[in-house]
Motif scaffolding. Structure first.
Motif, mmCIF file in Angstrom:
data_model
loop_
_atom_site.group_PDB
_atom_site.id
_atom_site.type_symbol
_atom_site.label_atom_id
_atom_site.label_comp_id
_atom_site.label_asym_id
_atom_site.label_seq_id
_atom_site.Cartn_x
_atom_site.Cartn_y
_atom_site.Cartn_z
ATOM 1 N N LYS A 41 -3.060 4.679 -7.076
ATOM 2 C CA LYS A 41 -2.151 4.551 -7.961
ATOM 3 C C LYS A 41 -2.151 5.484 -9.231
ATOM 4 O O LYS A 41 -1.018 5.858 -9.622
ATOM 5 C CB LYS A 41 -2.523 3.117 -8.743
ATOM 6 N N ASP A 93 3.498 -3.381 -9.819
ATOM 7 C CA ASP A 93 4.878 -3.959 -9.083
ATOM 8 C C ASP A 93 5.221 -3.391 -7.946
ATOM 9 O O ASP A 93 6.184 -3.912 -7.209
ATOM 10 C CB ASP A 93 5.853 -4.220 -10.221
ATOM 11 N N HIS A 94 4.911 -1.986 -7.654
ATOM 12 C CA HIS A 94 5.395 -1.265 -6.782
ATOM 13 C C HIS A 94 4.434 -0.971 -5.503
ATOM 14 O O HIS A 94 4.774 -0.647 -4.396
ATOM 15 C CB HIS A 94 6.047 0.024 -7.356
ATOM 16 N N ILE A 121 2.319 -2.701 -2.772
ATOM 17 C CA ILE A 121 2.428 -3.891 -1.874
ATOM 18 C C ILE A 121 1.061 -3.602 -0.969
ATOM 19 O O ILE A 121 1.183 -2.935 -0.123
ATOM 20 C CB ILE A 121 3.456 -4.305 -1.311
ATOM 21 N N LEU A 146 15.282 -4.581 -1.226
ATOM 22 C CA LEU A 146 14.425 -4.122 -2.297
ATOM 23 C C LEU A 146 14.978 -4.980 -3.816
ATOM 24 O O LEU A 146 16.015 -5.333 -3.870
ATOM 25 C CB LEU A 146 14.596 -2.603 -2.607
ATOM 26 N N ASN A 147 13.881 -5.305 -4.443
ATOM 27 C CA ASN A 147 14.130 -6.145 -5.806
ATOM 28 C C ASN A 147 14.795 -5.156 -6.674
ATOM 29 O O ASN A 147 14.493 -4.282 -7.242
ATOM 30 C CB ASN A 147 12.880 -6.812 -6.071
ATOM 31 N N LYS A 167 13.745 -4.293 -10.657
ATOM 32 C CA LYS A 167 12.612 -3.038 -10.708
ATOM 33 C C LYS A 167 13.413 -1.777 -10.232
ATOM 34 O O LYS A 167 14.134 -2.120 -9.304
ATOM 35 C CB LYS A 167 11.054 -3.310 -10.200
ATOM 36 N N TRP A 194 12.199 1.389 -5.444
ATOM 37 C CA TRP A 194 11.201 1.808 -4.475
ATOM 38 C C TRP A 194 9.868 0.895 -4.386
ATOM 39 O O TRP A 194 9.567 0.222 -5.594
ATOM 40 C CB TRP A 194 10.681 3.129 -4.966
ATOM 41 N N GLU A 195 9.220 0.953 -3.414
ATOM 42 C CA GLU A 195 7.840 0.514 -3.406
ATOM 43 C C GLU A 195 7.028 1.139 -2.505
ATOM 44 O O GLU A 195 7.452 1.916 -1.340
ATOM 45 C CB GLU A 195 8.242 -1.214 -2.883
ATOM 46 N N HIS A 229 4.115 0.329 0.490
ATOM 47 C CA HIS A 229 3.418 -0.564 1.181
ATOM 48 C C HIS A 229 1.945 0.170 1.621
ATOM 49 O O HIS A 229 1.972 1.232 2.350
ATOM 50 C CB HIS A 229 3.861 -1.107 2.483
#
Length: 426
Positions: free
Chosen positions: A13, A51-52, A54, A91-92, A95, A98-99, A101
């Motif tokens: 992170k 939030d990104h 997971i 994708l949500n 926000k 991008w995310e 995992h």
């Protein structure tokens, strides 16, 4: 991206938060609509890194027959996960799109990015700038004489007309690998083929003026021909021709330069960031009687004509005009028609030649996939640190045995390698 050691979540992170990714306006913005709900625009927002990220503690393994033979549980689990999220929840939009995992038990991270944030070259350049010692810059410019210019203009006119025909009415014949409307939502299956970059380079050098991309296209053409011949022998008696969509990078260099400057200025006229990619349509004749070397030569001849035209550039400008001055929906409709009237997409992205390091954790491999395409088969290649990973993703209700198709790709590669070796010995 696979990692060498167990993943330290907090360190990752911190690494991503401190990288230039967080200075890129697209990675820090939402897509919002105006009051009428007709136009979209970007709006900067604050990012909550939690939030990104997971986290997945345990990953289910669904092995293909090929992977059972190889005994690679880790790769089977990664491919199973990638196949699942390719048709899972979008994708949500609340926000930035991008995310990341994190597959804890597999020492693997999956960066899931919406295509509106950038194309393959943009994203690969960003990752390289964040976590790689340096970027390679290779000029791709070429000089043209008057005759070559006339030839290029003629080829451009011919290919633009063919592209227009593909949008309006021309479509591939239905085959055992054909997709269609709605297929992008069908369950997926994913298998990986691996090649050494040095082997591909040695094959390339044995064919005058060939590229690694020509070699890979020949391998895919040869493998597809054999697969279709076995599944539907009558199709080959009719000289079945498939059409592949080949994405083309329109930038001067394979990597973007001065990434730290470009990502901080979304309005920069110098910026090559975003989607600066066009497509060419590559006809692939399914002829199982040809050996792999003949497939390479045939596709190289076709690709040379495409490269000497300006069809990719004009195609990009036409879509840009439609999106900017007519309607984004019109541009989307045109591209959608091209996808519906072709059979597969083949992409090839040049990755770093040196290994990346994220939070002191060495990246051991890299794979690339694209989802939400109504083709029943997509093939995506990426080179990284001397290795080429070829991802074959299929709609498993149409192509239930992609591991067999991958075996044919690898068999074509071995035959090609052996034929080159024998010719060198002679």
């Amino acid at each position: 991206m696979g990692l060498s050691y167990p993943i330290d979540i907090q360190a990752f992170k911190t690494a991503f938060s401190n990288s230039i990714m967080f200075k890129n306006p697209r990675f820090c913005s939402l897509i919002v609509r105006d009051n009428n709900g007709t136009k979209n625009h970007w709006k900067r927002t604050c990012i909550n890194i939690d939030d990104h990220f997971i986290i997945h503690q345990n990953t289910t393994i669904v092995k293909t027959d090929l992977e059972i033979e190889d005994g690679d549980d880790k790769e089977a689990a990664i491919n199973s996960f990638l196949a699942e999220i390719s048709v899972s929840t979008p994708l949500n939009e609340n926000k930035p799109l991008w995310e990341l995992h994190v597959l804890m038990d597999l020492n693997c991270v999956v960066l899931r990015v919406h295509h509106s944030l950038g194309d393959g070259v943009s994203l690969m350049s960003l990752l390289s700038s964040c976590f790689c010692p340096k970027n390679e810059i290779i000029s791709e410019g070429r000089k043209k004489g008057i005759w070559k210019l006339i030839k290029s203009l003629w080829l451009t006119i011919v290919f633009i007309l063919r592209l227009l025909g593909r949008i309006l009415w021309v479509k591939d014949k239905v085959s055992v690998v054909s997709g269609g409307d709605g297929v992008e939502l069908w369950p997926r299956k994913l298998v990986t083929a691996k090649f050494m970059l040095e082997d591909l380079k040695s094959i390339k050098l044995a064919i005058p003026n060939a590229t690694i991309n020509d070699v890979l296209l020949g391998i895919i053409s040869s493998g597809l021909s054999k697969y279709i011949d076995i599944k539907s022998p009558m199709a080959l008696h009719q000289t079945l021709q498939l059409t592949a969509i080949i994405p083309v990078n329109l930038r001067k260099y394979p990597y973007l330069q001065k990434m730290s400057e470009l990502v901080t200025n979304s309005n920069s006229g110098l910026s090559g960031w975003g989607n600066k990619t066009s497509i060419i349509l590559l006809p692939i004749k399914c002829l199982n009687g040809l050996n792999a070397l003949e497939h390479v030569r045939a596709l190289k001849a076709t690709m040379d004509k495409k490269k000497h035209s300006y069809v990719a550039y004009f195609g990009f400008r036409i879509v840009q005009f439609l999106v900017s001055y007519v309607s984004p929906k019109v541009g989307c409709w045109c591209f959608r028609k091209i996808i519906r009237n072709t059979t597969l997409v083949i992409s090839n992205i040049k990755g770093p030649s040196e290994r990346m390091v994220i939070a002191d954790n060495l990246v051991t491999f890299m794979k690339v996939n694209v989802s939400s395409i109504p083709h029943a088969i997509t093939v995506h290649m990426v080179s990284y640190a001397g290795m080429v990973n070829l991802q074959v993703m299929v709609a498993k209700d149409i192509i239930s045995d992609p591991e067999i198709l991958v075996e044919y790709f690898q068999d074509s590669f071995l035959k090609l390698k052996n034929s080159i070796k024998m010719n060198n010995q002679v």
